[in-house]
Design a protein around this motif. Sequence first.
Motif, PDB file in Angstrom:
ATOM      1  N   VAL A 184       0.861  -1.179   0.000  1.00  0.00           N
ATOM      2  CA  VAL A 184       0.000   0.000   0.000  1.00  0.00           C
ATOM      3  C   VAL A 184       0.902   1.235   0.000  1.00  0.00           C
ATOM      4  CG1 VAL A 184      -1.821   1.301   1.170  1.00  0.00           C
ATOM      5  CG2 VAL A 184      -1.794  -1.207   1.315  1.00  0.00           C
ATOM      6  N   LYS A 185       0.952   1.921  -1.134  1.00  0.00           N
ATOM      7  CA  LYS A 185       1.736   3.160  -1.242  1.00  0.00           C
ATOM      8  C   LYS A 185       3.176   2.969  -0.771  1.00  0.00           C
ATOM      9  CE  LYS A 185      -2.236   6.256  -0.813  1.00  0.00           C
ATOM     10  NZ  LYS A 185      -2.866   7.369  -0.047  1.00  0.00           N
ATOM     11  N   HIS A 186       3.858   2.029  -1.359  1.00  0.00           N
ATOM     12  CA  HIS A 186       5.277   1.751  -1.082  1.00  0.00           C
ATOM     13  C   HIS A 186       5.540   1.209   0.332  1.00  0.00           C
ATOM     14  CE1 HIS A 186       6.113   3.677  -4.876  1.00  0.00           C
ATOM     15  NE2 HIS A 186       5.553   4.799  -4.464  1.00  0.00           N
ATOM     16  N   ARG A 187       4.475   0.822   1.008  1.00  0.00           N
ATOM     17  CA  ARG A 187       4.631   0.166   2.312  1.00  0.00           C
ATOM     18  C   ARG A 187       4.211  -1.284   2.163  1.00  0.00           C
ATOM     19  NH1 ARG A 187       7.813   2.222   5.855  1.00  0.00           N
ATOM     20  NH2 ARG A 187       6.634   1.318   7.590  1.00  0.00           N
ATOM     21  N   GLU A 210       5.019  -4.217   9.264  1.00  0.00           N
ATOM     22  CA  GLU A 210       5.004  -3.168   8.251  1.00  0.00           C
ATOM     23  C   GLU A 210       6.423  -2.676   7.986  1.00  0.00           C
ATOM     24  OE1 GLU A 210       3.312   1.413   7.652  1.00  0.00           O
ATOM     25  OE2 GLU A 210       2.655   0.189   9.364  1.00  0.00           O
ATOM     26  N   VAL A 211       6.809  -2.643   6.733  1.00  0.00           N
ATOM     27  CA  VAL A 211       8.142  -2.177   6.342  1.00  0.00           C
ATOM     28  C   VAL A 211       8.035  -1.403   5.023  1.00  0.00           C
ATOM     29  CG1 VAL A 211       9.298  -4.140   7.450  1.00  0.00           C
ATOM     30  CG2 VAL A 211       8.694  -4.275   5.025  1.00  0.00           C
ATOM     31  N   THR A 212       9.125  -0.759   4.648  1.00  0.00           N
ATOM     32  CA  THR A 212       9.204  -0.099   3.349  1.00  0.00           C
ATOM     33  C   THR A 212       9.812  -1.065   2.344  1.00  0.00           C
ATOM     34  OG1 THR A 212       9.509   2.057   4.395  1.00  0.00           O
ATOM     35  CG2 THR A 212      10.153   1.866   2.086  1.00  0.00           C
ATOM     36  N   GLY A 213       9.254  -1.117   1.142  1.00  0.00           N
ATOM     37  CA  GLY A 213       9.815  -2.036   0.166  1.00  0.00           C
ATOM     38  C   GLY A 213       9.018  -2.085  -1.122  1.00  0.00           C
ATOM     39  N   VAL A 214       9.458  -2.968  -2.015  1.00  0.00           N
ATOM     40  CA  VAL A 214       8.837  -3.149  -3.321  1.00  0.00           C
ATOM     41  C   VAL A 214       8.358  -4.588  -3.436  1.00  0.00           C
ATOM     42  CG1 VAL A 214       9.186  -3.028  -5.819  1.00  0.00           C
ATOM     43  CG2 VAL A 214      10.359  -1.404  -4.315  1.00  0.00           C
ATOM     44  N   LEU A 215       7.097  -4.773  -3.800  1.00  0.00           N
ATOM     45  CA  LEU A 215       6.511  -6.111  -3.824  1.00  0.00           C
ATOM     46  C   LEU A 215       7.180  -7.016  -4.860  1.00  0.00           C
ATOM     47  CD1 LEU A 215       4.338  -7.817  -2.458  1.00  0.00           C
ATOM     48  CD2 LEU A 215       2.745  -7.106  -4.258  1.00  0.00           C
ATOM     49  N   ARG A 270       1.066 -14.140  -7.191  1.00  0.00           N
ATOM     50  CA  ARG A 270       0.298 -12.894  -7.256  1.00  0.00           C
ATOM     51  C   ARG A 270      -1.150 -13.178  -7.650  1.00  0.00           C
ATOM     52  NH1 ARG A 270       2.454  -7.446  -8.311  1.00  0.00           N
ATOM     53  NH2 ARG A 270       4.638  -7.476  -7.693  1.00  0.00           N
ATOM     54  N   CYS A 271      -2.072 -12.558  -6.921  1.00  0.00           N
ATOM     55  CA  CYS A 271      -3.478 -12.599  -7.357  1.00  0.00           C
ATOM     56  C   CYS A 271      -3.887 -11.255  -7.938  1.00  0.00           C
ATOM     57  CB  CYS A 271      -4.400 -13.025  -6.221  1.00  0.00           C
ATOM     58  SG  CYS A 271      -4.458 -11.880  -4.842  1.00  0.00           S
ATOM     59  N   ASN A 272      -3.117 -10.218  -7.625  1.00  0.00           N
ATOM     60  CA  ASN A 272      -3.254  -8.913  -8.281  1.00  0.00           C
ATOM     61  C   ASN A 272      -1.996  -8.094  -7.980  1.00  0.00           C
ATOM     62  OD1 ASN A 272      -3.525  -7.537  -5.787  1.00  0.00           O
ATOM     63  ND2 ASN A 272      -5.740  -7.784  -5.805  1.00  0.00           N
ATOM     64  N   GLN A 273      -1.999  -6.833  -8.339  1.00  0.00           N
ATOM     65  CA  GLN A 273      -0.794  -6.015  -8.170  1.00  0.00           C
ATOM     66  C   GLN A 273      -0.480  -5.723  -6.712  1.00  0.00           C
ATOM     67  OE1 GLN A 273       0.403  -6.571 -11.374  1.00  0.00           O
ATOM     68  NE2 GLN A 273       1.428  -4.636 -10.878  1.00  0.00           N
ATOM     69  N   CYS A 274      -1.439  -5.939  -5.839  1.00  0.00           N
ATOM     70  CA  CYS A 274      -1.275  -5.555  -4.435  1.00  0.00           C
ATOM     71  C   CYS A 274      -0.990  -6.717  -3.490  1.00  0.00           C
ATOM     72  CB  CYS A 274      -2.521  -4.823  -3.940  1.00  0.00           C
ATOM     73  SG  CYS A 274      -2.886  -3.318  -4.847  1.00  0.00           S
TER      74      CYS A 274
END
Length: 238
Positions: free
Chosen positions: A153-156, A167-172, A186-190
Amino acid sequence: MRNIAIVEDEDSAAALLNGYIEKYAEKSGQQFRVVRFKNGVDFLKDYQATYSVVFMDIQMPQKNGMSVAFDLREIDKTVSIIFVTNLSQYAQKGYEVDAVGYLMKPVSYYDFELKFRKALDVYAMNEEQKVTITVAGGFCRISTDKLMYVEVVKHRLYYHLVDDVIEVTGVLSKVEEELKQYGFMRCNQCFLVNPKFVVSVKGYDVQVGNEILAISRPKKNAFMEELTTWLAGAEGRR
């Protein structure tokens, strides 16, 4: 070599446990590095998730062992905890921190060996499938067997465990590369889903544990193919 922590304020009790560990090492042929802490505050200070087993006394100055164990689980989800106490009423609380068991004082070697062997086995099982994630001020090691899904969610990033959310900062996409070997998909982008926790799929919804997550239309076919392949493999492994 396995690292073992003894968190015990009584010198005689700590020495007894250390002696039992040495005896077990001689019998099993395994090697252990033992570090003793006289209180839980010192144990948690600058903690690094390098221990396989922690022997945790419950009655200690400054902070009791049960409170220390709850704090420990916030930063290390896989270490095996064995409580050492003369108060049996704490047994129920131990389940809340996934304690392997209890040793009642005065500790006998027979009881020690049973619990220690189990603790090593539990840690080894979790160690085979665990990942390290960077958190504020350090890192945290988590078992993939307890990780239901990862959400961005928004780079978190939110690591949804069976008993916690980290909760951390990162890229999926980077997390996906690391977790793909454990079957995550993956089931979607999130969302990145652990198929072990998939309960059902209905239309464009997938139930993961008790949560309902959305399957995007572009991902639907690929997700279902991956899930079907994984389920077939899981059936074959039974």
